[in-house]
Design a protein around this motif. Structure first.
Motif, mmCIF file in Angstrom:
data_model
loop_
_atom_site.group_PDB
_atom_site.id
_atom_site.type_symbol
_atom_site.label_atom_id
_atom_site.label_comp_id
_atom_site.label_asym_id
_atom_site.label_seq_id
_atom_site.Cartn_x
_atom_site.Cartn_y
_atom_site.Cartn_z
ATOM 1 N N ALA A 35 -17.301 64.329 0.920
ATOM 2 C CA ALA A 35 -16.364 65.412 1.509
ATOM 3 C C ALA A 35 -17.203 66.795 1.648
ATOM 4 O O ALA A 35 -17.312 67.236 2.738
ATOM 5 N N ALA A 36 -17.732 67.042 0.633
ATOM 6 C CA ALA A 36 -18.344 68.477 0.720
ATOM 7 C C ALA A 36 -19.661 68.154 1.649
ATOM 8 O O ALA A 36 -20.134 69.225 2.492
ATOM 9 N N LYS A 37 -20.478 66.992 1.679
ATOM 10 C CA LYS A 37 -21.307 66.794 2.689
ATOM 11 C C LYS A 37 -21.056 66.873 4.098
ATOM 12 O O LYS A 37 -21.443 67.530 4.867
ATOM 13 N N ASN A 38 -19.652 66.416 4.452
ATOM 14 C CA ASN A 38 -18.963 66.479 5.660
ATOM 15 C C ASN A 38 -18.652 68.037 6.203
ATOM 16 O O ASN A 38 -19.030 68.589 7.136
ATOM 17 N N ILE A 39 -18.165 68.612 4.928
ATOM 18 C CA ILE A 39 -18.012 70.240 5.218
ATOM 19 C C ILE A 39 -19.181 70.769 5.610
ATOM 20 O O ILE A 39 -19.046 71.664 6.538
ATOM 21 N N GLU A 40 -20.288 70.895 4.819
ATOM 22 C CA GLU A 40 -21.454 71.291 5.086
ATOM 23 C C GLU A 40 -22.000 71.135 6.378
ATOM 24 O O GLU A 40 -22.313 72.145 7.293
ATOM 25 N N ALA A 41 -22.027 69.826 6.933
ATOM 26 C CA ALA A 41 -22.243 69.485 8.225
ATOM 27 C C ALA A 41 -21.486 70.143 9.458
ATOM 28 O O ALA A 41 -22.099 70.655 10.115
ATOM 29 N N ASP A 75 -14.751 83.028 8.266
ATOM 30 C CA ASP A 75 -14.295 82.440 9.470
ATOM 31 C C ASP A 75 -14.718 80.919 9.798
ATOM 32 O O ASP A 75 -13.955 80.359 10.241
ATOM 33 N N VAL A 76 -15.787 80.667 9.451
ATOM 34 C CA VAL A 76 -16.392 79.201 9.687
ATOM 35 C C VAL A 76 -15.666 78.415 8.679
ATOM 36 O O VAL A 76 -15.195 77.387 8.859
ATOM 37 N N LEU A 77 -15.331 78.717 7.289
ATOM 38 C CA LEU A 77 -14.427 77.905 6.678
ATOM 39 C C LEU A 77 -13.115 77.670 7.215
ATOM 40 O O LEU A 77 -12.336 76.607 6.956
ATOM 41 N N ALA A 78 -12.550 78.809 7.542
ATOM 42 C CA ALA A 78 -11.108 78.429 8.246
ATOM 43 C C ALA A 78 -10.942 77.554 9.347
ATOM 44 O O ALA A 78 -10.342 76.899 9.539
ATOM 45 N N MET A 79 -12.256 77.638 10.405
ATOM 46 C CA MET A 79 -12.225 76.775 11.510
ATOM 47 C C MET A 79 -12.413 75.328 10.903
ATOM 48 O O MET A 79 -11.962 74.458 11.547
ATOM 49 N N CYS A 80 -13.248 75.156 9.881
ATOM 50 C CA CYS A 80 -13.570 73.796 9.255
ATOM 51 C C CYS A 80 -12.256 73.282 8.863
ATOM 52 O O CYS A 80 -12.122 72.044 9.248
ATOM 53 N N ALA A 107 -7.976 69.552 9.104
ATOM 54 C CA ALA A 107 -6.430 69.295 8.976
ATOM 55 C C ALA A 107 -5.817 68.600 10.216
ATOM 56 O O ALA A 107 -5.000 68.081 10.130
ATOM 57 N N ALA A 108 -6.501 69.273 11.316
ATOM 58 C CA ALA A 108 -5.970 68.501 12.899
ATOM 59 C C ALA A 108 -6.316 67.332 12.774
ATOM 60 O O ALA A 108 -5.576 66.369 13.245
ATOM 61 N N LYS A 109 -7.624 66.752 12.087
ATOM 62 C CA LYS A 109 -7.936 65.394 12.219
ATOM 63 C C LYS A 109 -6.956 64.550 11.427
ATOM 64 O O LYS A 109 -6.385 63.385 11.593
ATOM 65 N N ALA A 110 -6.639 65.055 10.337
ATOM 66 C CA ALA A 110 -5.617 64.436 9.266
ATOM 67 C C ALA A 110 -4.379 64.207 9.895
ATOM 68 O O ALA A 110 -3.597 63.241 10.048
ATOM 69 N N GLU A 111 -3.773 65.309 10.442
ATOM 70 C CA GLU A 111 -2.598 65.108 11.327
ATOM 71 C C GLU A 111 -2.552 64.200 12.543
ATOM 72 O O GLU A 111 -1.639 63.382 12.577
ATOM 73 N N GLN A 112 -3.692 64.162 13.091
ATOM 74 C CA GLN A 112 -3.598 63.010 14.269
ATOM 75 C C GLN A 112 -3.744 61.788 13.746
ATOM 76 O O GLN A 112 -3.196 60.977 14.326
#
Length: 96
Positions: free
Chosen positions: A31-37, A53-58, A63-68
């Motif tokens: 998960a950390a690796k995916n966040i960094e990418a 800002d980057v962390l909020a967009m991330c 969250a959108a992916k999990a909801e979908q």
């Protein structure tokens, strides 16, 4: 506490010490690796003012992916239920 593992996860140039179950280590590191990418991808694609800002967009994208995934799963379950009802009706007709 002996079965807990102490690890350090780095996200956005900050280190976070965690105490976890050993079975969760691989998932947390991935998960950390995916966040960094995603952070790198967002920083290269958009004019970003700061890391927050980057962390909020991330966070929004994850969250959108999990909801979908939840929405898609619900639709799949509904479709399977409909198919099972049709099969049940066909079986009832054949057994009558």
């Amino acid at each position: 506490m002996a079965d807990k593992l102490k690890i350090k996860i780095s996200i956005a140039d900050r280190v976070y010490p965690l105490t976890i179950d050993p079975s969760r280590e691989e998932g947390l590191r991935k998960a950390a690796k995916n966040i960094e990418a995603m952070i790198k991808q967002l920083e290269s694609s958009y004019a970003v003012r700061d890391k927050q800002d980057v962390l909020a967009m991330c966070a929004l994208q994850f969250a959108a992916k999990a909801e979908q995934i939840n929405i898609d799963s619900s639709e799949d379950v509904a479709q399977v239920q409909e198919q099972l009802e049709v099969l049940s009706q066909l079986l009832s007709q054949q057994l009558s």
